[in-house]
Design an enzyme around this catalytic site. Structure first.
Site, PDB file in Angstrom:
ATOM      1  N   CYS A 182      -2.421  -1.281  -9.362  1.00 30.35           N
ATOM      2  CA  CYS A 182      -2.424   0.611  -9.352  1.00 30.35           C
ATOM      3  C   CYS A 182      -4.008   1.504  -9.756  1.00 30.35           C
ATOM      4  O   CYS A 182      -3.642   1.510 -10.763  1.00 30.35           O
ATOM      5  CB  CYS A 182      -1.697   1.282  -8.696  1.00 30.35           C
ATOM      6  SG  CYS A 182      -1.425   2.882  -8.432  1.00 30.35           S
ATOM      7  N   GLY A 236      -5.538  -5.857   2.649  1.00 30.46           N
ATOM      8  CA  GLY A 236      -4.950  -4.203   2.726  1.00 30.46           C
ATOM      9  C   GLY A 236      -5.229  -3.055   3.385  1.00 30.46           C
ATOM     10  O   GLY A 236      -4.775  -3.262   4.719  1.00 30.46           O
ATOM     11  N   MET A 263       0.879  -1.235  -0.084  1.00 33.27           N
ATOM     12  CA  MET A 263      -0.303   0.271  -0.373  1.00 33.27           C
ATOM     13  C   MET A 263       0.965   0.896  -0.110  1.00 33.27           C
ATOM     14  O   MET A 263       1.644   1.555   0.736  1.00 33.27           O
ATOM     15  CB  MET A 263      -1.080  -0.194   1.240  1.00 33.27           C
ATOM     16  CG  MET A 263      -2.017  -0.614   1.711  1.00 33.27           C
ATOM     17  SD  MET A 263      -2.759  -1.250   2.331  1.00 33.27           S
ATOM     18  CE  MET A 263      -2.096  -1.607   3.913  1.00 33.27           C
ATOM     19  N   ALA A 264       0.761   2.139  -1.227  1.00 32.65           N
ATOM     20  CA  ALA A 264       1.401   3.480  -0.974  1.00 32.65           C
ATOM     21  C   ALA A 264       1.055   4.272   0.129  1.00 32.65           C
ATOM     22  O   ALA A 264      -0.210   4.537   0.181  1.00 32.65           O
ATOM     23  CB  ALA A 264       0.951   4.292  -2.198  1.00 32.65           C
ATOM     24  N   GLN A 320       7.681  -4.969  -4.677  1.00 32.99           N
ATOM     25  CA  GLN A 320       6.912  -4.184  -5.524  1.00 32.99           C
ATOM     26  C   GLN A 320       7.463  -3.599  -6.836  1.00 32.99           C
ATOM     27  O   GLN A 320       7.478  -1.743  -5.689  1.00 32.99           O
ATOM     28  CB  GLN A 320       4.789  -4.164  -5.241  1.00 32.99           C
ATOM     29  CG  GLN A 320       3.956  -4.425  -6.699  1.00 32.99           C
ATOM     30  CD  GLN A 320       2.375  -3.428  -5.954  1.00 32.99           C
ATOM     31  OE1 GLN A 320       2.945  -2.314  -5.803  1.00 32.99           O
ATOM     32  NE2 GLN A 320       1.336  -4.621  -5.585  1.00 32.99           N
TER      33      GLN A 320
END
Length: 329
Positions: free
Chosen positions: A105, A229, A22-23, A76
């Site tokens: 994404c 997530g 998760m960014a 990733q």
């Protein structure tokens, strides 16, 4: 059906519960907290730009930091240039245990450059990217995708078959299209369809918030593992709770207020060590908001924390809210 060891290429995971990339969330401190209190079989870092890796961008390289971290770890990468993705995969292979390709994404700033879920509209390009990464990586390669771009472009099954042919070791499927972002309900049927279409491990992703959700996904999809997530936000111990529930058939007691207080302190301490006071005091804000969700006077606490700009101010507000003394050094 449920908890088991999971083999991805030549890497065997202790269990088949996985922290999703998760960014802005799954940095080193968050991964360490999750491993300590949740013990998932695998964690994934925040996605990193393949171009930035090749350009040796300092900020990007710091995102690959994983010293003293319990293995295994998946890293990733994202991008839409097969050659660049291949070169980046070779570099990341020197650090990670598993290299993961992002084709899911939905963020506008990613999609507008042709990256992330945008690639779902061009399966020929997707194949080129996957083959380039597999060819150049020296570690097992996995792929994370969405159901498709929109309801007219549902490509998960076709892309999964392509991925398997190219040598992908496992595939994670999020049951929403890019068009849906995170709205509505994830379609778990597509995960089952992908599972029935390929021989490689299939990891289900989407809408796992509680122990019952994990059990239901395993039962309904037959997936080999689950990836969580958003369900980990403020709840990094969710993996331990799911593990216990699936193994024992009962739920673990909720964390006490004091235990949650100590976790927040530990998380902040890790941020301080990794990123320094300026960044740590700003990045801890969102985590505190997640940790205290549903607690008394949470709104007032969030407003106070969002103004914090120093370690001392954070300590004071946190201790006043929880009513305990700090042990931050």
């Amino acid at each position: 059906m449920g908890i088991k060891k999971l083999k991805i290429g030549n890497i065997e995971l202790e269990n088949n519960l996985i922290l999703a990339p998760m960014a802005g969330v799954t940095d080193l401190p968050f991964r360490m907290i999750t491993k300590k209190y949740g013990n998932p079989g695998l964690v994934c870092n925040e996605m990193v730009s393949s171009k930035a890796i090749l350009f040796q961008d300092e900020k990007t390289l710091k995102m690959l930091h994983c010293e003293k971290e319990k293995r295994p770890i998946s890293m990733q990468i994202f991008g839409s240039d097969p050659e660049v993705m291949g070169k980046a995969a070779k570099i990341v292979s020197e650090i990670a245990d598993i290299v993961d390709i992002n084709m899911g994404c939905p963020a506008p700033k990613v999609v507008k450059n042709g990256d992330g879920s945008r690639i779902l509209l061009d399966l020929n390009l997707a194949k080129e990217i996957i083959c380039a990464v597999v060819k150049n990586a020296t570690k097992p390669v996995t792929l994370k995708i969405r159901k498709g771009w929109d309801k007219e472009h549902i490509v998960a099954k076709d892309l999964a078959k392509i991925a398997e042919e190219c040598g992908i070791s496992a595939i994670a499927v999020h049951g929403r299209t890019r068009d849906e972002f995170y709205s509505g309900k994830a379609d778990w049927k597509i995960i089952q369809q992908v599972k029935d279409s390929v021989r490689i491990p299939v990891i289900g992703n989407g809408d796992i918030q509680r122990e019952e959700d994990a059990k239901k996904m395993f039962e309904e999809t037959g997936c080999d593992g689950i990836m969580i997530g958003r369900g980990t936000l403020g709840n990094p111990w969710i993996f331990a709770r799911i593990y216990h529930y699936l193994e024992k058939g009962e739920k673990l007691p909720d964390l006490t207020v004091k235990e949650k207080f100590r976790v927040i302190q530990e998380h902040f301490q890790l941020l301080l060590e990794e990123k320094g006071e300026y960044t740590a005091t700003r990045e801890i804000r969102k985590h505190v908001a997640w940790y205290i969700k549903g607690m008394k006077n949470a709104t007032v606490m969030r407003e106070a924390i969002n103004k914090v700009e120093s370690k001392e101010a954070f300590e004071q507000i946190l201790c006043e809210y929880f009513g305990y003394e700090s042990n931050i050094v």
